[in-house]
Design a protein around this motif. Structure first.
Motif, PDB file in Angstrom:
ATOM      1  N   THR A  41       0.689  -1.288  -0.151  1.00  0.00           N
ATOM      2  CA  THR A  41       0.049   0.223  -0.059  1.00  0.00           C
ATOM      3  C   THR A  41       0.806   1.203  -0.130  1.00  0.00           C
ATOM      4  O   THR A  41       1.815   1.385   0.952  1.00  0.00           O
ATOM      5  N   PRO A  42       0.611   1.956  -0.922  1.00  0.00           N
ATOM      6  CA  PRO A  42       1.501   3.500  -0.838  1.00  0.00           C
ATOM      7  C   PRO A  42       1.181   4.476  -0.115  1.00  0.00           C
ATOM      8  O   PRO A  42       0.057   4.334   0.643  1.00  0.00           O
ATOM      9  N   PRO A  43       1.958   5.375   0.491  1.00  0.00           N
ATOM     10  CA  PRO A  43       1.510   6.333   1.417  1.00  0.00           C
ATOM     11  C   PRO A  43       0.539   7.323   0.739  1.00  0.00           C
ATOM     12  O   PRO A  43       0.628   7.200  -0.601  1.00  0.00           O
ATOM     13  N   GLU A  44      -0.275   8.052   1.484  1.00  0.00           N
ATOM     14  CA  GLU A  44      -0.876   8.856   0.694  1.00  0.00           C
ATOM     15  C   GLU A  44       0.071  10.100   0.434  1.00  0.00           C
ATOM     16  O   GLU A  44       1.054  10.551   1.057  1.00  0.00           O
ATOM     17  N   LEU A  45      -0.353  10.917  -0.858  1.00  0.00           N
ATOM     18  CA  LEU A  45       0.157  12.036  -1.499  1.00  0.00           C
ATOM     19  C   LEU A  45      -0.797  13.100  -1.402  1.00  0.00           C
ATOM     20  O   LEU A  45      -1.273  13.418  -2.663  1.00  0.00           O
ATOM     21  N   PRO A  46      -0.739  13.987  -0.446  1.00  0.00           N
ATOM     22  CA  PRO A  46      -1.662  14.912  -0.429  1.00  0.00           C
ATOM     23  C   PRO A  46      -1.298  16.397  -1.121  1.00  0.00           C
ATOM     24  O   PRO A  46      -2.125  17.251  -1.395  1.00  0.00           O
ATOM     25  N   ALA A  47      -0.097  16.292  -1.762  1.00  0.00           N
ATOM     26  CA  ALA A  47       0.502  17.655  -2.260  1.00  0.00           C
ATOM     27  C   ALA A  47      -0.492  18.115  -3.487  1.00  0.00           C
ATOM     28  O   ALA A  47      -0.879  17.328  -4.174  1.00  0.00           O
ATOM     29  N   MET A  48      -0.747  19.389  -3.226  1.00  0.00           N
ATOM     30  CA  MET A  48      -1.467  20.068  -4.501  1.00  0.00           C
ATOM     31  C   MET A  48      -0.479  20.924  -5.290  1.00  0.00           C
ATOM     32  O   MET A  48      -0.928  21.128  -6.543  1.00  0.00           O
ATOM     33  N   SER A  49       0.708  21.056  -4.804  1.00  0.00           N
ATOM     34  CA  SER A  49       1.775  21.974  -5.417  1.00  0.00           C
ATOM     35  C   SER A  49       2.773  21.107  -5.709  1.00  0.00           C
ATOM     36  O   SER A  49       3.844  20.681  -4.922  1.00  0.00           O
ATOM     37  N   LEU A  50       2.929  20.809  -7.200  1.00  0.00           N
ATOM     38  CA  LEU A  50       4.106  19.629  -7.593  1.00  0.00           C
ATOM     39  C   LEU A  50       5.212  20.302  -7.855  1.00  0.00           C
ATOM     40  O   LEU A  50       5.240  21.469  -8.620  1.00  0.00           O
ATOM     41  N   ALA A  51       6.418  19.829  -7.894  1.00  0.00           N
ATOM     42  CA  ALA A  51       7.662  20.319  -8.613  1.00  0.00           C
ATOM     43  C   ALA A  51       8.309  19.257  -9.654  1.00  0.00           C
ATOM     44  O   ALA A  51       7.958  17.979  -9.618  1.00  0.00           O
ATOM     45  N   SER A  52       9.268  19.738 -10.498  1.00  0.00           N
ATOM     46  CA  SER A  52       9.696  18.847 -11.405  1.00  0.00           C
ATOM     47  C   SER A  52      10.320  17.397 -10.859  1.00  0.00           C
ATOM     48  O   SER A  52      10.978  17.439 -10.016  1.00  0.00           O
ATOM     49  N   ALA A  53       9.836  16.575 -11.411  1.00  0.00           N
ATOM     50  CA  ALA A  53      10.152  15.160 -11.269  1.00  0.00           C
ATOM     51  C   ALA A  53      10.120  14.765  -9.740  1.00  0.00           C
ATOM     52  O   ALA A  53      10.582  13.908  -9.034  1.00  0.00           O
ATOM     53  N   CYS A  54       9.091  15.235  -9.150  1.00  0.00           N
ATOM     54  CA  CYS A  54       8.778  15.051  -7.530  1.00  0.00           C
ATOM     55  C   CYS A  54       8.502  13.806  -7.316  1.00  0.00           C
ATOM     56  O   CYS A  54       8.767  13.081  -6.092  1.00  0.00           O
ATOM     57  N   TYR A  55       7.698  13.018  -8.444  1.00  0.00           N
ATOM     58  CA  TYR A  55       7.399  11.669  -7.881  1.00  0.00           C
ATOM     59  C   TYR A  55       7.713  10.663  -9.114  1.00  0.00           C
ATOM     60  O   TYR A  55       7.527   9.544  -9.271  1.00  0.00           O
ATOM     61  N   GLU A  56       8.734  11.186  -9.799  1.00  0.00           N
ATOM     62  CA  GLU A  56       9.325  10.477 -11.051  1.00  0.00           C
ATOM     63  C   GLU A  56      10.048   9.036 -10.498  1.00  0.00           C
ATOM     64  O   GLU A  56      11.007   8.833  -9.287  1.00  0.00           O
TER      65      GLU A  56
END
Length: 170
Positions: A41-56
């Motif tokens: 199970t992955p963690p929750e990812l609540p971010a609304m403001s993303l940055a370059s390659a943040c979840y790559e």
């Protein structure tokens, strides 16, 4: 990035830590769980403001992961979801509220190797491509608003009769 590759190849890692950040930094979670083949199970990812390659490549080859994190961000950054769920063969349900996927390589190969069928809950204003860079071929699509914030598994169509899905891609 600050946590880039933190658990890379930790094949015994079965659960993820909480990741409560609401604003991402460049490459902050890139490769974080790459090859964590026991992660279910992955963690929750609540971010609304993303940055370059943040979840790559964040969950690349997490072959035991049975669900994807809900992706609430409406505006994507370059490479933000690039390869994010690559090789997660058990994933058959995605919730993504993105309004536009035109940002440079934001979804390149992000769903390569997921289940052959599933349901993609999408923001209806987004013009998704079909295939590994968008909604996988053969998946049904439903409106993102069909999900509930408390339990993504309870939203939308869960009775198997197909109500709520607009069509099947591919």
């Amino acid at each position: 990035g600050c946590y880039e590759s933190m658990f890379y190849n930790c094949t015994a890692l079965a659960s993820a830590p909480e990741l409560p950040a609401k604003q991402m930094a460049q490459s902050c979670y890139a490769n974080m769980f790459y090859y964590c083949s026991s992660l279910t199970t992955p963690p929750e990812l609540p971010a609304m403001s993303l940055a370059s390659a943040c979840y790559e490549y964040m969950f690349h080859s997490c072959s035991s992961m049975t669900k994807a994190p809900v992706l609430p961000a409406k505006i994507l950054a370059s490479n933000c979801y690039h390869g994010m769920l690559y090789g997660c063969s058990l994933i058959n349900e995605i919730y993504c509220d993105a309004e536009d996927i035109g940002t440079y390589r934001c979804t390149t190969n992000w769903l390569y190797g997921v289940a052959k069928s599933g349901v993609f809950y999408a923001n209806p204003v987004c013009n998704w491509a079909v295939g590994y860079d968008g909604i996988p071929t053969g998946w049904k699509i439903s409106d993102y608003s069909n999900k509930t914030d408390s339990d993504p598994d309870s939203g939308g169509d869960d009775d198997g009769k197909g109500e709520g899905e607009d069509f099947i891609w591919g």
